[in-house]
Scaffold this active site. Structure first.
Site, PDB file in Angstrom:
ATOM      1  N   ARG A  62      86.470  12.987  44.496  1.00 38.21           N
ATOM      2  CA  ARG A  62      85.753  14.225  44.806  1.00 38.21           C
ATOM      3  C   ARG A  62      84.333  13.925  45.263  1.00 38.21           C
ATOM      4  O   ARG A  62      83.778  14.617  46.127  1.00 38.21           O
ATOM      5  CB  ARG A  62      85.736  15.142  43.579  1.00 38.21           C
ATOM      6  CG  ARG A  62      85.191  16.535  43.883  1.00 38.21           C
ATOM      7  CD  ARG A  62      85.562  17.527  42.809  1.00 38.21           C
ATOM      8  NE  ARG A  62      84.774  17.371  41.608  1.00 38.21           N
ATOM      9  CZ  ARG A  62      84.951  18.088  40.497  1.00 38.21           C
ATOM     10  NH1 ARG A  62      85.923  18.983  40.445  1.00 38.21           N
ATOM     11  NH2 ARG A  62      84.198  17.890  39.439  1.00 38.21           N
ATOM     12  N   LYS A 105      80.227   3.745  38.960  1.00 36.22           N
ATOM     13  CA  LYS A 105      80.327   3.266  37.582  1.00 36.22           C
ATOM     14  C   LYS A 105      81.314   4.164  36.852  1.00 36.22           C
ATOM     15  O   LYS A 105      81.003   5.284  36.470  1.00 36.22           O
ATOM     16  CB  LYS A 105      78.987   3.284  36.849  1.00 36.22           C
ATOM     17  CG  LYS A 105      79.033   2.465  35.547  1.00 36.22           C
ATOM     18  CD  LYS A 105      78.172   3.009  34.441  1.00 36.22           C
ATOM     19  CE  LYS A 105      78.811   4.122  33.659  1.00 36.22           C
ATOM     20  NZ  LYS A 105      79.989   3.712  32.848  1.00 36.22           N
ATOM     21  N   PRO A 106      82.553   3.684  36.652  1.00 36.15           N
ATOM     22  CA  PRO A 106      83.532   4.513  35.949  1.00 36.15           C
ATOM     23  C   PRO A 106      83.264   4.524  34.449  1.00 36.15           C
ATOM     24  O   PRO A 106      82.538   3.667  33.929  1.00 36.15           O
ATOM     25  CB  PRO A 106      84.859   3.812  36.266  1.00 36.15           C
ATOM     26  CG  PRO A 106      84.485   2.376  36.455  1.00 36.15           C
ATOM     27  CD  PRO A 106      83.103   2.386  37.060  1.00 36.15           C
ATOM     28  N   SER A 149      78.416  14.807  30.131  1.00 42.46           N
ATOM     29  CA  SER A 149      77.779  15.722  29.187  1.00 42.46           C
ATOM     30  C   SER A 149      76.405  16.159  29.680  1.00 42.46           C
ATOM     31  O   SER A 149      75.728  15.444  30.433  1.00 42.46           O
ATOM     32  CB  SER A 149      77.642  15.058  27.819  1.00 42.46           C
ATOM     33  OG  SER A 149      76.642  14.055  27.856  1.00 42.46           O
ATOM     34  N   GLU A 182      77.424  17.655  37.445  1.00 45.26           N
ATOM     35  CA  GLU A 182      78.451  18.567  36.921  1.00 45.26           C
ATOM     36  C   GLU A 182      78.540  18.269  35.443  1.00 45.26           C
ATOM     37  O   GLU A 182      79.071  17.245  35.025  1.00 45.26           O
ATOM     38  CB  GLU A 182      79.782  18.340  37.641  1.00 45.26           C
ATOM     39  CG  GLU A 182      80.798  19.428  37.369  1.00 45.26           C
ATOM     40  CD  GLU A 182      81.864  18.972  36.396  1.00 45.26           C
ATOM     41  OE1 GLU A 182      81.797  19.417  35.210  1.00 45.26           O
ATOM     42  OE2 GLU A 182      82.745  18.201  36.777  1.00 45.26           O
ATOM     43  N   ARG A 193      95.814  22.038  29.081  1.00 46.79           N
ATOM     44  CA  ARG A 193      95.889  20.995  30.103  1.00 46.79           C
ATOM     45  C   ARG A 193      95.047  19.800  29.650  1.00 46.79           C
ATOM     46  O   ARG A 193      93.934  19.949  29.170  1.00 46.79           O
ATOM     47  CB  ARG A 193      95.358  21.546  31.432  1.00 46.79           C
ATOM     48  CG  ARG A 193      95.429  20.591  32.599  1.00 46.79           C
ATOM     49  CD  ARG A 193      95.131  21.324  33.894  1.00 46.79           C
ATOM     50  NE  ARG A 193      93.807  21.914  33.894  1.00 46.79           N
ATOM     51  CZ  ARG A 193      92.802  21.533  34.693  1.00 46.79           C
ATOM     52  NH1 ARG A 193      92.989  20.544  35.549  1.00 46.79           N
ATOM     53  NH2 ARG A 193      91.644  22.138  34.654  1.00 46.79           N
ATOM     54  N   CYS A 216      86.477  19.792  31.678  1.00 44.81           N
ATOM     55  CA  CYS A 216      85.173  20.454  31.640  1.00 44.81           C
ATOM     56  C   CYS A 216      85.289  21.956  31.870  1.00 44.81           C
ATOM     57  O   CYS A 216      84.372  22.704  31.534  1.00 44.81           O
ATOM     58  CB  CYS A 216      84.235  19.828  32.654  1.00 44.81           C
ATOM     59  SG  CYS A 216      84.924  19.726  34.305  1.00 44.81           S
TER      60      CYS A 216
END
Length: 511
Positions: free
Chosen positions: A189, A204-205, A261, A282, A310, A316
């Site tokens: 996204r 950075k995952p 967060s 986000e 879900r 979020c």
């Protein structure tokens, strides 16, 4: 009240019993080329001085050990992205579009394997993981098309000898910091929009779920995305603050995009402020789900099931506070309890028929238990679930008699807890719904057209689902208000987050 009293008598809290499926050992069973354990920097697979474990949250089993990058590797990736930016931005929009399309097609080709990686590293059931991979690929498809639509403007000039041109240009290197709950879709996204605009990226995952990001890097390489355009620097929880600081403070980084967060987002905003970077965030939510007397109760129950359960409540935009008007309260609660019994099955995400996997870790389960205990101590009643299972499993839980003083209505749960608050008037519902400092998503069910317009406009959220519990799609703008974030992702607006407008005054044109 009669049916509600019967409901409380008939359905008693049942103890959690682990199924045989939860106790089995499952194999990832994915092509080795897609299970990478090194960083991907400047088109090369790169080791680090140390590594960290990636665990299956359903069983605690080790899936892989992945390179534990630090500030040095992060800086190396930023430098590579900056170097690549100067050639990538010169690619035509058509060339960038074609490469993104090729990347999308490879995701579709490998969707089953990508979904298994998602299931094993974050725990969501395989059908949901397949849905995420399709959603994730959809952003690459969407932005492969939007790459060719970054139109500027020719503005009528008030002067005869000048032309006013507004050009759109890529901002530069973008740091992409993503969460564990959608380990594939939250990357595409952002990255799809960035690459379409002509930016290069360093991803950075989340430390819990780096394997999906590295699989995407493998496919990006196969698609022909040039070296340095897409970089991935995985790291452990311990090294995350130092790596994040590099990605948010390095002068060569022009843009930071973060999903996570609100507390972490504020830290990253402070880091980015010193060099005045373009930022999109986000952040957390506390979504209200309102059921009015005019609602179709069956549709509201179906919407509640999809919105709440879900990914076992770990999204979020999950509904967090369920406000149900007095006239339909008892019917809604009774039908919801029946739906939970019929549709929810806990277990390993790879087991057929499972709809509820584990939470991401033990801390997440402890948070849900704490909220349940707090609610019960303040007078709430448990009608379903309420128990913690083995490891990080948590029973889907239904609470009634909930008030706004309880933690489960003040904090984002991120788990399968559904607290129901009874209300009497529309004004009361809106006051409760808006009494929070975040505003990501909100949902309500009503068949009164006038009420629909009033409530949709009055809800203080960036997104509203009207008679619908699921609202995410690449074509729609995704973003919040208040402390839920800055900017939008997805839609035609998402690419604008990676562009700036250059005004060119073209003078000396008088004949």
């Amino acid at each position: 009240m009669g049916s509600f009293c019967l409901l409380r008598t008939r359905f008693l809290l049942r103890p959690f019993v682990p199924s045989a499926a939860m106790q089995r050992t499952y194999s990832l069973d994915v092509s080795p080329e897609l299970v990478r354990n090194q960083a991907y920097i400047d088109g090369r697979w790169t080791s680090a001085a140390a590594d960290f474990p990636v665990l299956d949250p359903a069983s605690g089993a080790l899936i892989a050990r992945v390179a534990d990058c630090g500030p040095a590797e992060a800086k190396q990736a930023v430098d590579a992205a900056y170097k690549a930016f100067h050639t990538w931005k010169q690619q035509t929009a058509k060339e960038r579009s074609d490469l993104l399309r090729r990347w999308y097609e490879l995701m579709v080709k490998h969707k089953d394997e990508l979904a298994r990686i998602v299931t094993f590293e974050c725990g969501k059931p395989l059908p949901e993981a397949l849905g995420e991979v399709g959603y994730s690929a959809g952003f690459l498809e969407w932005y492969s098309e939007e790459a060719r639509r970054c139109y500027g403007d020719v503005v009528p000039s008030p002067f005869r000898d000048r032309k006013i041109l507004l050009l759109k240009q890529p901002v530069g290197v973008a740091s992409i910091i993503t969460p564990w709950n959608f380990p594939s879709a939250m990357i595409t996204r952002k990255v799809g929009a960035a690459l379409a605009a002509g930016c290069t990226v360093v991803v950075k995952p989340a430390e819990d779920t780096p394997l999906s990001a590295l699989a995407l890097a493998q496919l990006a390489d196969q698609a022909g995305i040039p070296a340095g355009v897409f970089n991935v620097v995985p790291c452990s929880r311990e090294k995350t603050p130092a790596v994040g600081e590099v990605l948010c403070t390095d002068p060569l980084v022009a843009k930071v995009s973060f999903t996570g967060s609100t507390a972490t987002g504020k830290i990253l905003l402070r880091h980015a402020a010193d060099t005045v970077k373009k930022v999109s965030m986000e952040l957390g939510g506390n979504a209200p789900f309102i059921v009015f007397n005019s609602a179709d109760v069956d549709k509201a129950v179906a919407g509640a099931m999809g919105s709440k359960f879900r990914n076992t409540g770990q999204t979020c935009v999950c509904s967090n506070r369920f406000l149900v008007q007095s006239g339909v309260h008892d019917a809604f609660v009774e039908k919801l309890a029946v739906a939970m019994d019929a549709q929810l099955r806990m277990g390993h995400g790879a087991e057929p028929g499972v709809t509820q996997g584990p939470l991401i870790n033990a801390r997440a389960a402890e948070k849900v238990v704490h909220q349940v205990e707090d609610a019960v101590s303040r007078g709430a009643r448990v009608l379903r679930g309420g128990k913690r299972g083995e490891g990080s499993y948590m029973e889907p839980t239904l609470l009634t008699g909930v008030t706004t003083e309880m933690l489960c209505t003040k904090e984002e749960t991120f788990g399968p807890l559904l607290p129901v608050i009874r209300f009497n008037t529309e004004r009361e519902a809106l006051a409760i719904a808006n009494a929070t400092d975040v505003g990501l998503a909100g949902y309500f069910f009503s068949q009164d057209v006038s009420q629909i317009w009033r409530v949709a406009e009055a809800l203080e959220t960036g997104m509203v689902g009207v008679n619908e519990g699921l609202l995410s799609t690449p074509e729609a703008a995704f973003g919040g208000v208040k402390q839920s974030g800055l900017g939008s992702e997805g839609s035609k607006y998402g690419i604008q987050e990676y562009l700036h407008i250059k005004y060119m005054c073209f003078g000396g044109l008088e004949a």
